[in-house]
Design a protein around this motif. Structure first.
Motif, PDB file in Angstrom:
ATOM      1  N   LEU A  20     -17.474 -33.575  27.265  1.00  0.00           N
ATOM      2  CA  LEU A  20     -17.629 -32.267  26.647  1.00  0.00           C
ATOM      3  C   LEU A  20     -16.330 -31.900  25.953  1.00  0.00           C
ATOM      4  CD1 LEU A  20     -19.494 -30.226  29.419  1.00  0.00           C
ATOM      5  CD2 LEU A  20     -20.407 -31.006  27.225  1.00  0.00           C
ATOM      6  N   PRO A  21     -16.407 -31.357  24.756  1.00  0.00           N
ATOM      7  CA  PRO A  21     -15.185 -30.978  24.044  1.00  0.00           C
ATOM      8  C   PRO A  21     -14.391 -29.936  24.834  1.00  0.00           C
ATOM      9  CG  PRO A  21     -17.075 -30.900  22.581  1.00  0.00           C
ATOM     10  CD  PRO A  21     -17.605 -31.097  23.961  1.00  0.00           C
ATOM     11  N   GLN A  22     -13.081 -30.126  24.880  1.00  0.00           N
ATOM     12  CA  GLN A  22     -12.189 -29.187  25.548  1.00  0.00           C
ATOM     13  C   GLN A  22     -11.077 -28.793  24.594  1.00  0.00           C
ATOM     14  OE1 GLN A  22     -11.019 -31.557  29.044  1.00  0.00           O
ATOM     15  NE2 GLN A  22     -11.822 -29.851  30.259  1.00  0.00           N
ATOM     16  N   PHE A  23     -10.776 -27.498  24.591  1.00  0.00           N
ATOM     17  CA  PHE A  23      -9.702 -26.971  23.759  1.00  0.00           C
ATOM     18  C   PHE A  23      -8.820 -26.061  24.593  1.00  0.00           C
ATOM     19  CE2 PHE A  23     -13.134 -28.070  20.963  1.00  0.00           C
ATOM     20  CZ  PHE A  23     -12.496 -28.700  19.909  1.00  0.00           C
ATOM     21  N   ASP A  24      -7.523 -26.180  24.414  1.00  0.00           N
ATOM     22  CA  ASP A  24      -6.557 -25.320  25.081  1.00  0.00           C
ATOM     23  C   ASP A  24      -6.067 -24.315  24.045  1.00  0.00           C
ATOM     24  OD1 ASP A  24      -4.632 -24.201  26.712  1.00  0.00           O
ATOM     25  OD2 ASP A  24      -3.263 -25.901  26.585  1.00  0.00           O
ATOM     26  N   GLU A  25      -6.387 -23.026  24.268  1.00  0.00           N
ATOM     27  CA  GLU A  25      -5.937 -21.960  23.377  1.00  0.00           C
ATOM     28  C   GLU A  25      -4.754 -21.277  24.034  1.00  0.00           C
ATOM     29  OE1 GLU A  25      -9.267 -19.381  22.708  1.00  0.00           O
ATOM     30  OE2 GLU A  25     -10.326 -20.878  21.504  1.00  0.00           O
ATOM     31  N   GLN A  26      -3.579 -21.422  23.454  1.00  0.00           N
ATOM     32  CA  GLN A  26      -2.360 -20.851  24.022  1.00  0.00           C
ATOM     33  C   GLN A  26      -1.904 -19.662  23.181  1.00  0.00           C
ATOM     34  OE1 GLN A  26       0.625 -23.900  24.326  1.00  0.00           O
ATOM     35  NE2 GLN A  26      -0.690 -25.254  25.533  1.00  0.00           N
ATOM     36  N   LEU A  27      -1.513 -18.595  23.854  1.00  0.00           N
ATOM     37  CA  LEU A  27      -0.918 -17.447  23.176  1.00  0.00           C
ATOM     38  C   LEU A  27       0.588 -17.536  23.357  1.00  0.00           C
ATOM     39  CD1 LEU A  27      -3.328 -14.597  24.262  1.00  0.00           C
ATOM     40  CD2 LEU A  27      -3.401 -16.007  22.215  1.00  0.00           C
ATOM     41  N   ARG A  28       1.308 -17.537  22.249  1.00  0.00           N
ATOM     42  CA  ARG A  28       2.764 -17.685  22.289  1.00  0.00           C
ATOM     43  C   ARG A  28       3.423 -16.474  21.651  1.00  0.00           C
ATOM     44  NH1 ARG A  28       5.011 -22.708  23.469  1.00  0.00           N
ATOM     45  NH2 ARG A  28       3.405 -24.034  24.356  1.00  0.00           N
ATOM     46  N   LEU A  29       4.484 -16.003  22.255  1.00  0.00           N
ATOM     47  CA  LEU A  29       5.283 -14.911  21.722  1.00  0.00           C
ATOM     48  C   LEU A  29       6.321 -15.511  20.780  1.00  0.00           C
ATOM     49  CD1 LEU A  29       5.658 -11.846  21.973  1.00  0.00           C
ATOM     50  CD2 LEU A  29       7.266 -12.290  23.824  1.00  0.00           C
ATOM     51  N   ARG A  64      -3.982 -32.700  21.523  1.00  0.00           N
ATOM     52  CA  ARG A  64      -3.819 -32.879  20.073  1.00  0.00           C
ATOM     53  C   ARG A  64      -3.763 -31.512  19.394  1.00  0.00           C
ATOM     54  NH1 ARG A  64      -8.578 -37.350  19.039  1.00  0.00           N
ATOM     55  NH2 ARG A  64      -7.651 -39.035  20.278  1.00  0.00           N
ATOM     56  N   TYR A  65      -2.688 -31.269  18.691  1.00  0.00           N
ATOM     57  CA  TYR A  65      -2.522 -30.002  17.977  1.00  0.00           C
ATOM     58  C   TYR A  65      -3.607 -29.879  16.910  1.00  0.00           C
ATOM     59  CZ  TYR A  65      -0.614 -26.770  14.546  1.00  0.00           C
ATOM     60  OH  TYR A  65      -0.450 -25.757  13.642  1.00  0.00           O
ATOM     61  N   ILE A  66      -4.277 -28.715  16.889  1.00  0.00           N
ATOM     62  CA  ILE A  66      -5.288 -28.436  15.872  1.00  0.00           C
ATOM     63  C   ILE A  66      -4.709 -27.538  14.782  1.00  0.00           C
ATOM     64  CG2 ILE A  66      -7.567 -27.426  15.400  1.00  0.00           C
ATOM     65  CD1 ILE A  66      -7.680 -30.006  17.049  1.00  0.00           C
ATOM     66  N   ASN A  67      -4.317 -26.298  15.166  1.00  0.00           N
ATOM     67  CA  ASN A  67      -3.766 -25.377  14.178  1.00  0.00           C
ATOM     68  C   ASN A  67      -3.396 -24.060  14.833  1.00  0.00           C
ATOM     69  OD1 ASN A  67      -2.928 -24.441  11.640  1.00  0.00           O
ATOM     70  ND2 ASN A  67      -4.639 -25.482  10.635  1.00  0.00           N
ATOM     71  N   VAL A  68      -2.941 -23.111  14.006  1.00  0.00           N
ATOM     72  CA  VAL A  68      -2.644 -21.742  14.421  1.00  0.00           C
ATOM     73  C   VAL A  68      -3.666 -20.844  13.726  1.00  0.00           C
ATOM     74  CG1 VAL A  68      -0.920 -19.883  14.408  1.00  0.00           C
ATOM     75  CG2 VAL A  68      -0.193 -22.267  14.679  1.00  0.00           C
ATOM     76  N   PRO A  69      -4.791 -20.540  14.380  1.00  0.00           N
ATOM     77  CA  PRO A  69      -5.842 -19.772  13.725  1.00  0.00           C
ATOM     78  C   PRO A  69      -5.641 -18.257  13.751  1.00  0.00           C
ATOM     79  CG  PRO A  69      -6.599 -20.440  15.876  1.00  0.00           C
ATOM     80  CD  PRO A  69      -5.234 -21.054  15.673  1.00  0.00           C
ATOM     81  N   GLU A  70      -4.709 -17.770  14.581  1.00  0.00           N
ATOM     82  CA  GLU A  70      -4.497 -16.325  14.667  1.00  0.00           C
ATOM     83  C   GLU A  70      -3.016 -16.023  14.837  1.00  0.00           C
ATOM     84  OE1 GLU A  70      -6.993 -14.201  17.471  1.00  0.00           O
ATOM     85  OE2 GLU A  70      -8.530 -15.759  17.294  1.00  0.00           O
ATOM     86  N   LEU A  71      -2.582 -14.947  14.170  1.00  0.00           N
ATOM     87  CA  LEU A  71      -1.207 -14.480  14.286  1.00  0.00           C
ATOM     88  C   LEU A  71      -1.244 -12.962  14.191  1.00  0.00           C
ATOM     89  CD1 LEU A  71       1.812 -15.344  14.405  1.00  0.00           C
ATOM     90  CD2 LEU A  71       1.802 -15.271  11.910  1.00  0.00           C
ATOM     91  N   HIS A  72      -0.765 -12.293  15.231  1.00  0.00           N
ATOM     92  CA  HIS A  72      -0.821 -10.837  15.301  1.00  0.00           C
ATOM     93  C   HIS A  72       0.590 -10.272  15.418  1.00  0.00           C
ATOM     94  CE1 HIS A  72      -5.155 -11.110  15.950  1.00  0.00           C
ATOM     95  NE2 HIS A  72      -4.881 -12.089  16.783  1.00  0.00           N
TER      96      HIS A  72
END
Length: 117
Positions: A20-29, A64-72
């Motif tokens: 099953l596809p797995q993705f790690d979404e990390q929030l970074r300051l 594997r790095y995908i991208n930065v889809p959000e920046l707030h």
């Protein structure tokens, strides 16, 4: 300097990737002088922090790095402020709540342990 919250996404691939596809979404300051600089810094972090290792079955496990889809932009930092929110839609609400309760109990027991030292 300004503060930003960047979401950096990695795909987790184990072995041949037949799972099953797995993705790690990390929030970074991120601290930067502009949103463009913050995005560049987040991309750099994403690329630099890709990694791989062998699991117990000697299968290669990769982040594997995908991208930065959000920046707030964070206008100010203050106690209790909301940094990020996401609506979760699990298949089973009871299992989801039970998992959250278990994680909270583990966190609380760790804190209690630290206080008893």
């Amino acid at each position: 300097m300004y503060w930003y919250v960047a979401k950096i996404v990695y795909q987790i691939v184990c072995g041949t990737g037949d799972h099953l596809p797995q993705f790690d979404e990390q929030l970074r300051l991120i601290s930067a002088t502009s949103k463009a600089e913050a995005w560049k810094k987040a991309v750099q972090i994403g690329e630099q922090e890709q990694y791989a290792f062998r699991n117990q079955r000697e299968e290669l496990v990769e982040w594997r790095y995908i991208n930065v889809p959000e920046l707030h932009t964070l206008d100010e930092l203050k106690d209790g402020m909301e940094i990020y929110s996401r609506v979760e839609e699990p298949d089973n609400a009871n299992s989801y709540v039970a998992l959250l309760q278990m994680k909270a109990a583990q966190l609380q027991s760790q804190k209690m342990f630290e206080l008893n030292l």
